[in-house]
Design an enzyme around this catalytic site. Structure first.
Site, PDB file in Angstrom:
ATOM      1  N   GLY A 128       0.833  -1.202   0.000  1.00 23.19           N
ATOM      2  CA  GLY A 128       0.000   0.000   0.000  1.00 23.19           C
ATOM      3  C   GLY A 128       0.863   1.244   0.000  1.00 23.19           C
ATOM      4  O   GLY A 128       0.496   2.264   0.585  1.00 23.19           O
ATOM      5  N   ARG A 145      -0.152   5.363  -1.825  1.00 25.56           N
ATOM      6  CA  ARG A 145      -1.212   6.311  -1.465  1.00 25.56           C
ATOM      7  C   ARG A 145      -1.215   6.532   0.042  1.00 25.56           C
ATOM      8  O   ARG A 145      -0.789   5.683   0.812  1.00 25.56           O
ATOM      9  CB  ARG A 145      -2.596   5.794  -1.883  1.00 25.56           C
ATOM     10  CG  ARG A 145      -2.786   5.583  -3.358  1.00 25.56           C
ATOM     11  CD  ARG A 145      -4.259   5.405  -3.707  1.00 25.56           C
ATOM     12  NE  ARG A 145      -4.897   4.364  -2.917  1.00 25.56           N
ATOM     13  CZ  ARG A 145      -6.188   4.060  -2.971  1.00 25.56           C
ATOM     14  NH1 ARG A 145      -6.987   4.739  -3.765  1.00 25.56           N
ATOM     15  NH2 ARG A 145      -6.682   3.096  -2.223  1.00 25.56           N
ATOM     16  N   ASP A 192      -2.222  -8.082  -5.424  1.00 29.88           N
ATOM     17  CA  ASP A 192      -3.387  -8.093  -4.544  1.00 29.88           C
ATOM     18  C   ASP A 192      -3.047  -8.967  -3.344  1.00 29.88           C
ATOM     19  O   ASP A 192      -2.907 -10.190  -3.467  1.00 29.88           O
ATOM     20  CB  ASP A 192      -4.600  -8.644  -5.299  1.00 29.88           C
ATOM     21  CG  ASP A 192      -5.882  -8.571  -4.491  1.00 29.88           C
ATOM     22  OD1 ASP A 192      -5.814  -8.445  -3.245  1.00 29.88           O
ATOM     23  OD2 ASP A 192      -6.968  -8.640  -5.098  1.00 29.88           O
ATOM     24  N   ASN A 223       1.636  -2.435   5.361  1.00 27.82           N
ATOM     25  CA  ASN A 223       0.755  -1.291   5.553  1.00 27.82           C
ATOM     26  C   ASN A 223      -0.608  -1.432   4.882  1.00 27.82           C
ATOM     27  O   ASN A 223      -1.589  -0.872   5.356  1.00 27.82           O
ATOM     28  CB  ASN A 223       1.451  -0.034   5.013  1.00 27.82           C
ATOM     29  CG  ASN A 223       0.514   1.139   4.881  1.00 27.82           C
ATOM     30  OD1 ASN A 223       0.072   1.722   5.869  1.00 27.82           O
ATOM     31  ND2 ASN A 223       0.174   1.498   3.642  1.00 27.82           N
ATOM     32  N   TYR A 238     -12.807  -5.389  10.519  1.00 25.24           N
ATOM     33  CA  TYR A 238     -11.580  -4.581  10.542  1.00 25.24           C
ATOM     34  C   TYR A 238     -10.893  -4.685  11.901  1.00 25.24           C
ATOM     35  O   TYR A 238      -9.668  -4.902  11.977  1.00 25.24           O
ATOM     36  CB  TYR A 238     -11.927  -3.127  10.226  1.00 25.24           C
ATOM     37  CG  TYR A 238     -10.722  -2.236  10.040  1.00 25.24           C
ATOM     38  CD1 TYR A 238     -10.064  -2.164   8.817  1.00 25.24           C
ATOM     39  CD2 TYR A 238     -10.224  -1.460  11.090  1.00 25.24           C
ATOM     40  CE1 TYR A 238      -8.955  -1.353   8.634  1.00 25.24           C
ATOM     41  CE2 TYR A 238      -9.112  -0.643  10.916  1.00 25.24           C
ATOM     42  CZ  TYR A 238      -8.490  -0.595   9.690  1.00 25.24           C
ATOM     43  OH  TYR A 238      -7.390   0.215   9.512  1.00 25.24           O
ATOM     44  N   ALA A 274     -11.113  -7.022  14.145  1.00 25.76           N
ATOM     45  CA  ALA A 274     -10.573  -8.364  14.340  1.00 25.76           C
ATOM     46  C   ALA A 274      -9.297  -8.565  13.541  1.00 25.76           C
ATOM     47  O   ALA A 274      -8.331  -9.187  14.020  1.00 25.76           O
ATOM     48  CB  ALA A 274     -11.617  -9.406  13.945  1.00 25.76           C
ATOM     49  N   LYS A 295      -7.085  -6.310  12.650  1.00 24.97           N
ATOM     50  CA  LYS A 295      -5.975  -5.557  13.230  1.00 24.97           C
ATOM     51  C   LYS A 295      -5.563  -6.127  14.590  1.00 24.97           C
ATOM     52  O   LYS A 295      -4.375  -6.096  14.954  1.00 24.97           O
ATOM     53  CB  LYS A 295      -6.360  -4.086  13.356  1.00 24.97           C
ATOM     54  CG  LYS A 295      -6.561  -3.391  12.013  1.00 24.97           C
ATOM     55  CD  LYS A 295      -5.299  -3.437  11.149  1.00 24.97           C
ATOM     56  CE  LYS A 295      -5.435  -2.613   9.886  1.00 24.97           C
ATOM     57  NZ  LYS A 295      -4.212  -2.627   9.064  1.00 24.97           N
TER      58      LYS A 295
END
Length: 251
Positions: free
Chosen positions: A15, A18, A63, A90, A155, A157, A159
């Site tokens: 990532g 951006r 991906d 990231n 999300y 869970a 992290k």
């Protein structure tokens, strides 16, 4: 990538074209690294990142939710550039909705990208880092890994799992490879502004009222923390969680 860049230590940033990831890539270049920035689909942002990288950044499409693509990308990196000195996991996605409305696809896509992606990429690159006798891995988590919120079960869970993965990797890859987690709070990126409606002045003031520092973070604030974690100044730090959120969460 230029011949001069080839002499620099390698950093891989997922990532990395951006938002916060782009700030990480810029900072690592400034610190003397050549950067491979993995991205999923935004070709325009990837081209802009390569241009801004002054010949020291290569954008590579992969991906992270697809293990075969991750393995292929890792093999290309190792074959052409050798083992990275720095790996920044990231990349992440969110598919927010109330739990009772959450679909299997919502769950699977977020976990596959945010948790399984770092697992597969680290598993592919870490053996070469260990063999080289050096390396630093930084996993980008979130404060919602330790503090739940509504409409984010997938999300949060993912992290939270990334925090445990960080600790396990810190144990197993020691002593030569250090592994830490960086937890940004509200950061002024387009994705965060859109996700939380921070372009609404009333909503922004609600958020700022809960942050002791009275502002959202900048990508550069988060990159400052990354700089510490990849530098020799943190040479005795591994398996830790660094929260950078202006005091919003004090756990």
């Amino acid at each position: 990538m230029t011949a001069a860049a080839q002499a620099r230590p390698l950093a891989v940033v997922t990532g990395g074209t951006r938002g916060i990831g782009a700030a990480f890539s810029r900072r690592l270049i400034d610190l003397g690294h050549r950067v491979i920035a993995l991205y999923r689909g935004d070709g325009k942002a990837a081209a802009e990142a390569e241009h801004a990288g002054r010949g020291e950044l290569v954008a590579l499409r992969a991906d992270l939710s697809r293990p075969a693509e991750v393995r292929t990308a890792a093999a290309r990196i190792l074959h052409r550039y050798g083992p990275p000195a720095v790996l920044v996991n990231n990349a992440g996605v969110n598919r927010d909705r109330p739990f009772l409305s959450m679909t299997e696809q919502d769950w699977d896509e977020v976990l596959a990208t945010n948790l399984s992606g770092p697992f597969h990429l680290t598993r592919a690159l870490a053996p070469a880092m260990v063999k080289a006798g050096r390396g630093t891995i930084v996993n980008i988590a979130a404060t919602t890994a330790v503090r739940p919120r509504t409409s984010g079960a997938n999300y949060c869970a993912s992290k939270a799992g990334l925090l445990q993965l960080t600790k396990c990797l810190a144990l197993e890859l020691a002593p030569h490879v250090r592994v830490n987690a960086l937890l940004p709070g509200f950061t002024d990126t387009r994705e965060v502004v859109e996700r939380y409606g921070l372009d609404d002045p009333r909503r922004l003031q609600e958020v700022l009222a809960a942050i002791p520092q009275g502002r959202t973070g900048t990508p550069e604030d988060i990159a400052d923390a990354l700089e510490y974690l990849v530098s020799d100044r943190s040479r005795y730090v591994t398996g830790q969680q660094l929260v950078v959120d202006g005091g919003h969460f004090m756990g």
